[in-house]
Design a protein around this motif. Structure first.
Motif, PDB file in Angstrom:
ATOM      1  N   ILE A  34      -4.804  -0.920   0.679  1.00 20.15           N
ATOM      2  CA  ILE A  34      -5.943  -0.869   1.608  1.00 20.15           C
ATOM      3  C   ILE A  34      -5.546  -0.124   2.876  1.00 20.15           C
ATOM      4  N   ALA A  35      -4.354  -0.429   3.390  1.00 21.29           N
ATOM      5  CA  ALA A  35      -3.881   0.241   4.599  1.00 21.29           C
ATOM      6  C   ALA A  35      -3.679   1.734   4.344  1.00 21.29           C
ATOM      7  N   ARG A  36      -3.130   2.088   3.179  1.00 18.94           N
ATOM      8  CA  ARG A  36      -2.911   3.491   2.863  1.00 18.94           C
ATOM      9  C   ARG A  36      -4.235   4.232   2.704  1.00 18.94           C
ATOM     10  N   TYR A  37      -5.228   3.577   2.108  1.00 17.29           N
ATOM     11  CA  TYR A  37      -6.537   4.201   1.937  1.00 17.29           C
ATOM     12  C   TYR A  37      -7.177   4.498   3.285  1.00 17.29           C
ATOM     13  N   ALA A  60     -14.265   6.364   7.676  1.00 19.11           N
ATOM     14  CA  ALA A  60     -13.101   5.908   8.447  1.00 19.11           C
ATOM     15  C   ALA A  60     -11.815   6.544   7.925  1.00 19.11           C
ATOM     16  N   ARG A  61     -11.724   6.665   6.596  1.00 21.65           N
ATOM     17  CA  ARG A  61     -10.549   7.294   5.987  1.00 21.65           C
ATOM     18  C   ARG A  61     -10.436   8.759   6.390  1.00 21.65           C
ATOM     19  N   ARG A  76      -1.725  -0.281   9.228  1.00 20.17           N
ATOM     20  CA  ARG A  76      -0.512  -0.942   8.734  1.00 20.17           C
ATOM     21  C   ARG A  76      -0.828  -2.380   8.337  1.00 20.17           C
ATOM     22  N   TRP A  77      -0.268  -2.777   7.232  1.00 20.59           N
ATOM     23  CA  TRP A  77      -0.401  -4.169   6.801  1.00 20.59           C
ATOM     24  C   TRP A  77       0.899  -4.903   7.118  1.00 20.59           C
ATOM     25  N   CYS A  78       0.767  -5.978   7.885  1.00 20.19           N
ATOM     26  CA  CYS A  78       1.929  -6.787   8.259  1.00 20.19           C
ATOM     27  C   CYS A  78       1.987  -7.995   7.331  1.00 20.19           C
TER      28      CYS A  78
END
Length: 365
Positions: A34-37, A60-61, A76-78
């Protein structure tokens, strides 16, 4: 929507985002995917055409991908905190500060501000990295007095306003300042000097020396008119009581008070703003040149105040001038007005010199 406090809205938004990504990668996305997308990643499972329609998530992407170079923006996903954050350039412009800044969901109110600052820093660094630009602003940004006219144009003609911004960015059309096309003849069209740059035109071109002197004298007259020190004022002459070896030295302003046995020596310089060292070099030259007069008078019992008064050819104010104004002494209220008038005089004369140079038409009486 992904970080709102409303749980229903947050869950709907996340489900909608998951459906948009599933339509592209043909499987349920992980948090990292999801973060990469959202970051605009086009590698791995995101390689190739999307094959899905547009949505708020694709917008948004695409926005993140477009601003990747300027803002360094990335999602970024933490894993440790279980939250999605936005990362962008947090460097303080022109090499100040450091690194990237991470905006977590709890600081969501800061995201617009952080993105705006990242954009400003990108364009500021881009400007200052150009070797022929940023030189003037390195000095003009030191004191607010150099830019007092930017918001309201006070004391500035429309012609000066149109001139000074292009001049400070060094984008005026001159033979030695071409940025494209064949670099043919770069010689000065008036005196034949090998390189026709703005610095040469405003400070060194022989046919304009009368106007250059008048620009210098305008600043001298402003200082003399408002100086409040007691004593005799001597302009552009050798200092009385100095040794015979100093007779060829003629400072712009000498104020001698025999009652207090004090002598004030002030010499005005208007160098071109060719980088941060321009004012320092001009001051050192003036002080070194007239130090023999100061030494000679001190040997005869005088208290000597020797200073250089510096203004850039494009209206840049040297903050050390305030110490000279305080010594004279000039009232604080009028000193601010005098500063504005000096900046205006300098820009006006420089504009007239440039226009006369390229047009051949006399700009002053």
């Amino acid at each position: 929507m992904l970080t709102t406090k409303d749980q229903v809205v947050r869950e709907i938004a996340l489900a909608s985002l998951g459906e948009a990504i599933r339509g592209r990668i043909k499987q349920a996305p992980t948090s990292d995917e999801i973060a990469r997308y959202l970051s605009g990643d086009c590698t791995g499972v995101f390689l190739g055409p999307s094959g899905t329609g547009t949505s708020v998530w694709s917008y948004a992407r695409n926005a993140a991908r477009r601003q990747r170079e300027r803002l360094k923006v990335r999602w970024r996903w933490c894993e440790k905190k279980g939250e999605m954050a936005v990362e962008c350039n947090g460097k303080g412009g022109a090499g100040k500060g450091g690194g990237l800044v991470i905006v977590p969901p709890r600081a969501r109110s800061q995201i617009i501000y952080r993105l705006r600052v990242a954009g400003q820093n990108y364009y500021l660094d881009s400007l200052l990295s150009k070797k022929d630009q940023g030189k003037v602003y390195a000095l003009a940004s030191v004191d607010r007095a150099s830019n007092h006219f930017l918001r309201n144009g006070s004391f500035t003609r429309f012609a000066d306003w149109r001139f000074v911004h292009r001049a400070r960015l060094d984008v005026l059309p001159l033979n030695g300042a071409r940025r494209w096309g064949d670099q043919q003849d770069t010689r000065c069209r008036r005196c034949g000097y090998t390189n026709e740059t703005l610095s040469h035109v405003l400070n060194n071109c022989g046919p304009h020396m009368v106007a250059i002197t008048k620009r210098h004298d305008a600043t001298v007259q402003r200082i003399v008119k408002n100086a409040k020190l007691p004593g005799e004022i001597i302009l552009n002459k050798s200092a009385p009581e100095a040794d015979a070896g100093c007779s060829l030295l003629r400072p712009d302003i000498v104020i001698r008070d025999e009652r207090s046995k004090t002598v004030t020596i002030i010499d005005v310089a208007i160098p071109f703003e060719n980088g941060l060292d321009a004012f320092r070099v001009a001051k050192e030259h003036k002080l070194q040149k007239y130090q023999p007069i100061a030494d000679s008078l001190q040997e005869k019992g005088y208290k000597v105040y020797l200073k250089a008064f510096i203004l850039g050819a494009l209206g840049t104010w040297d903050r050390d001038n305030w110490a000279v104004i305080k010594h004279l002494p000039i009232g604080k209220r009028y000193a601010g007005l005098m500063m504005k008038l000096m900046v205006f005089d300098t820009i006006r004369w420089s504009r007239d010199i440039y226009v006369e140079h390229v047009s051949g038409q006399r700009q002053y009486s």
